[in-house]
Design an enzyme around this catalytic site. Structure first.
Site, PDB file in Angstrom:
ATOM      1  N   GLU A  86      36.788 -15.746  -5.529  1.00  0.00           N
ATOM      2  CA  GLU A  86      37.452 -16.941  -5.019  1.00  0.00           C
ATOM      3  C   GLU A  86      38.948 -16.771  -5.240  1.00  0.00           C
ATOM      4  O   GLU A  86      39.384 -16.551  -6.380  1.00  0.00           O
ATOM      5  CB  GLU A  86      36.924 -18.186  -5.738  1.00  0.00           C
ATOM      6  CG  GLU A  86      37.304 -19.499  -5.083  1.00  0.00           C
ATOM      7  CD  GLU A  86      36.528 -20.661  -5.684  1.00  0.00           C
ATOM      8  OE1 GLU A  86      35.277 -20.549  -5.775  1.00  0.00           O
ATOM      9  OE2 GLU A  86      37.137 -21.651  -6.079  1.00  0.00           O
TER      10      GLU A  86
ATOM     11  N   GLU B  85      31.585 -20.611 -11.461  1.00  0.00           N
ATOM     12  CA  GLU B  85      32.361 -21.263 -12.518  1.00  0.00           C
ATOM     13  C   GLU B  85      31.490 -22.115 -13.428  1.00  0.00           C
ATOM     14  O   GLU B  85      31.852 -23.236 -13.805  1.00  0.00           O
ATOM     15  CB  GLU B  85      33.491 -22.098 -11.905  1.00  0.00           C
ATOM     16  CG  GLU B  85      34.505 -21.265 -11.145  1.00  0.00           C
ATOM     17  CD  GLU B  85      35.674 -22.091 -10.608  1.00  0.00           C
ATOM     18  OE1 GLU B  85      35.683 -23.316 -10.801  1.00  0.00           O
ATOM     19  OE2 GLU B  85      36.571 -21.489  -9.990  1.00  0.00           O
TER      20      GLU B  85
END
Length: 808
Positions: free
Chosen positions: A500, A424
């Protein structure tokens, strides 16, 4: 030959002993002095550290607390969570006092013949920004607290006593979770000849595999003129299989190809390991020797097919794991890791993502032995910051060095099947981020051409437009279940990884009414409901990921956030105090399974059946009120009974994601007594049943150890689950009794944990409250053999007693 095999066994069991006469690995675990604070002269040889604390390493000095909201209070908008307005956050890094400077000092002696040899000082993890001094002189420094690194300290070593000093600095606003503090992984000194195999200088691959034969390629970098390398492969039983002698070096590298007939392939189901022993000779003199475990296995990633292992399509049934070990903090402990991984094995989990940092060597060794596919991750930041003092400060100078060390140190582990260059990262936007992603991926490819690279992407729309997602070997999506189809159509790879997933939140044994699906739901007690229908603003409940895994062959698997709760990131209670650890785990911080464990197990564990009822059945004051009953089971249908009265048969169906994976009786009215579920096979035959009962008042303490025999090495731990039952032996699911722990004999009390994210009781104290009727006590071995006795007491309760054995 028997002597050689004996040496190999000694290497595996006693890493502090010499491999042979050629090198010695000395683990610096004892004789450390520690003190928090900035001591300007602590690097000097004659510095007086006599009043400092004596500790063993691995060591995490911050885990001893106390918890304090002012430690990590910050006003910030968490961009990853979609926040646009800054608000006050507490507990984000665990509310433990990890910020500041600290020093470690160690006096050690090397063999008399060490002078003139090559001496390597190896750190497996130092949090953080370590500066290293030997005998009063600075030998080097590193930046990243999660990186492995080493220095050649040959010129700094002296005969007799040597003094090692290490300065560590943890800055505030440097992490998004609890980073730990100190020398939290092993420190070693390696003494070897100048003519020797380089540190992490061997790379074992298996480029050709068939049923009849496997080709094992071994590249070994070594120093020494006119040297020759003899490499021998042994099977798991220690039997010699084949060997090759080489004298030709390409530069400083030997390149050997050794045949293994009828190879046994490594997989999660059959984690078979071979061993390569490489001996470096100059003339007839043996100069160096190393032993490398490896597995023979083939991995492929193919468009529209996905991931295959040894020719078999395999989906990742994985979890993400932060590096802390709950009540032990960041200090690595192999027994704690093994327990975690045994729990995951029973879950049916086959894969682990080290998020968002380099995994420990111990974790990878266990992954090889126990059979876990591994996604080894590197960074949470690149050049653009997430937090004020994050890795972006070091990226330009250190990123390549950190990746090289990660790959070289761990590439021989068969468990690792892909690398992750980041998670991220804000660099997902813009041209510069695309260039960075390409640069990092090419470093991984250069150092290891055998494995692909991914990045956990949360800004999926941005990566579609910029080309960021298209250039990756494996496009990893963090959440964004609504974008999977679009991403699959736009990205060229032909598959998507759920890098994720879920981020469902729950507190073990806590249930909230009414039972409805919610986002960012908060309650006055700062707990989340274990009906498993609550998630975060950016995330979702497990069932939505299950649909993608089951219905889209091009979705190659998932890594659930997270396998276990961890210290820090107490979403959705980031702005609440006390709240200092996560709610995301399938298991709580103590390693006790939440209800969600059985939801995943019902789908992932195909070897053993699952039948689990929730909630508990102690609801005084809710008589006659609607109290839904859920059943998580591997069976497709079941009948529910309340005190013998049928509530009807429920069958899994595709009406909603929840109906597809859960059996739910939504209109049950609570009445004390017995809840019973009878499960049916596909022919309608009753094949299993489970019951829960309303408990009376807490009466007796019950102890159950994960292992009753531990090793007397001063490091091994038995994890003892402590619960309370009534006079009839029925567990009391709402008990919150304050308990006291006492350990005598050949062991010590190490810590306790109850899994309550709001508890401010310190783990190392010998008292703690039960949470939802349970907690876990950690009993640690000493170096003395004998019986270890644990006694647990609580006011008004019959004591619990347990005897363990500590043996060599």
């Amino acid at each position: 030959m028997k002597k050689l095999i004996s040496i190999l066994v000694i290497f595996l069991v006693f890493t502090q002993m010499a491999l042979s006469q050629t090198r010695e690995v000395k683990v610096l675990d004892t004789n450390w002095k520690f003190q928090k604070g900035d001591f300007e002269e602590a690097y000097k040889v004659n510095f007086n550290d006599s009043k400092w604390e004596s500790v063993t390493v691995p060591h995490d000095w911050a885990i001893y607390g106390p918890f304090d909201k002012n430690v990590d209070i910050q006003k910030v908008a968490i961009v990853q969570n979609g926040e646009k307005v800054a608000t006050e956050k507490t507990g984000r890094t665990g509310a433990l006092p990890h910020i500041g400077t600290a020093w470690y000092r160690n006096k050690f002696t090397l063999p008399k013949d060490s002078k003139g040899k090559k001496i390597i000082l190896l750190f497996e993890g130092a949090m953080s920004e370590p500066q290293v001094y030997l005998n009063g002189k600075k030998v080097g420094e590193w930046a990243y607290g999660y990186s492995y690194f080493y220095f050649d300290v040959s010129q700094f070593i002296q005969e007799g006593e040597n003094i090692l000093s290490v300065k560590l600095t943890n800055k505030e606003f440097a992490s998004r979770w609890y980073p730990g503090a100190g020398l939290y992984r092993k420190v070693s000194v390696i003494v070897k000849n100048n003519e020797s195999i380089e540190q992490w200088g061997q790379f074992v691959t298996t480029p050709f595999i068939s049923e009849e034969i496997a080709k094992v390629n071994i590249k070994t970098k070594a120093s020494g003129e006119n040297s020759r390398l003899v490499t021998t492969i042994f099977d798991a039983e220690g039997k010699k299989l084949n060997s090759e002698e080489s004298t030709l070096q390409f530069g400083k590298e030997f390149d050997q190809n050794i045949k293994v007939e009828k190879p046994k392939l490594w997989s999660p189901e059959t984690p078979y390991l071979y061993k390569a022993v490489s001996q470096l000779y100059v003339g007839k003199e043996l100069k160096d020797e190393i032993s490398t475990r490896f597995g023979i296995r083939e991995i492929k990633y193919e468009a529209n097919k996905g991931f295959s292992l040894n020719g078999k399509i395999t989906k990742f049934k994985g979890v993400c794991l932060h590096h802390d070990l709950g009540p032990l903090g960041a200090a690595v402990n192999k027994a704690a890791l093994r327990r975690q991984m045994m729990i995951l094995k029973d879950l049916g989990c086959n894969a682990i993502r080290s998020s968002h940092n380099m995994p420990s060597f111990e974790q990878l060794e266990l992954a090889d032995e126990m059979g876990f596919l591994f996604l080894a991750e590197s960074f949470d930041e690149w050049a653009k910051p997430k937090v004020e003092n994050g890795y972006h400060r070091f990226f330009d100078e250190y990123a390549e060095k950190d990746i090289v060390n990660l790959v070289h140190a761990t590439r021989n582990h068969p468990s690792i099947v892909m690398w992750s260059a980041g998670n991220e990262v804000p660099d997902q936007w813009g041209e510069a981020g695309v260039k960075r992603a390409k640069w990092l991926q090419e470093i991984f490819h250069r150092e290891d051409p055998t494995r692909p690279v991914t990045v956990g992407m949360d800004q999926v729309k941005a990566t579609m437009e910029s080309g960021f997602g298209a250039l990756l070997d494996i496009p990893g999506l963090n959440y964004r279940v609504h974008l999977y189809d679009e991403a699959f159509n736009k990205f060229p790879q032909g598959f998507i990884l759920g890098s994720e997933t879920a981020s469902t939140v729950s507190s073990r044994g806590i249930y909230k009414f009414p039972v409805v699906q919610e986002k960012m739901k908060q309650y006055p007690d700062f707990q989340s409901s274990s009906y498993d229908l609550e998630a975060c603003s950016w995330s979702n409940v497990p069932d939505e990921d299950f649909v993608l895994q089951d219905d889209k062959p091009w979705v190659i698997g998932e890594f659930v956030w997270t396998g276990f709760d961890y210290l820090g990131e107490p979403t959705p209670y980031d702005e609440s105090w006390p709240s200092r650890s996560s709610y995301f785990g399938i298991n709580d911080l103590a390693g006790l399974p939440k209800d969600r464990y059985y939801l995943y197990r019902s789908r992932w564990n195909t070897e053993k059946p699952t039948l689990h009822i929730l909630p508990h059945w102690n609801w005084e004051g809710r008589e006659g009120e609607t109290t839904p009953v859920f059943v998580y089971t591997s069976y497709n249908s079941a009948e529910l009974f309340i005190n013998g009265k049928s509530m009807g048969v429920q069958k899994k169906n595709k009406n909603t994601p929840q109906n597809r994976y859960r059996l739910m009786w939504m209109d049950v009215k609570y009445e004390p007594g017995t809840v019973k579920v009878v499960a049916f096979d596909d022919n309608g035959k009753a094949v299993a049943e489970e019951e829960i009962h309303t408990a009376g008042k807490p009466y007796q303490i019950v102890l159950k150890a994960d292992r009753k025999t531990i090793t007397a090495d001063g490091q091994d731990i038995s994890f003892v689950t402590v619960s309370v039952v009534d006079k009839n032996g029925i567990p009391c699911p709402t008990a919150t009794n304050q308990l006291k722990f006492k350990v005598t004999g050949a062991g010590t009390y190490r810590a306790a944990c109850n899994g309550d994210a709001t508890s401010l009781e310190m783990f190392h104290k010998d008292t703690m409250k039960l949470f939802s009727g349970k907690l876990v006590v950690l009993v640690k071995s000493t170096t003395t053999t004998g019986d270890v006795k644990l006694e647990v007491n609580g006011a008004g309760l019959k004591s619990g007693k347990l005897t363990l054995v500590s043996a060599k």
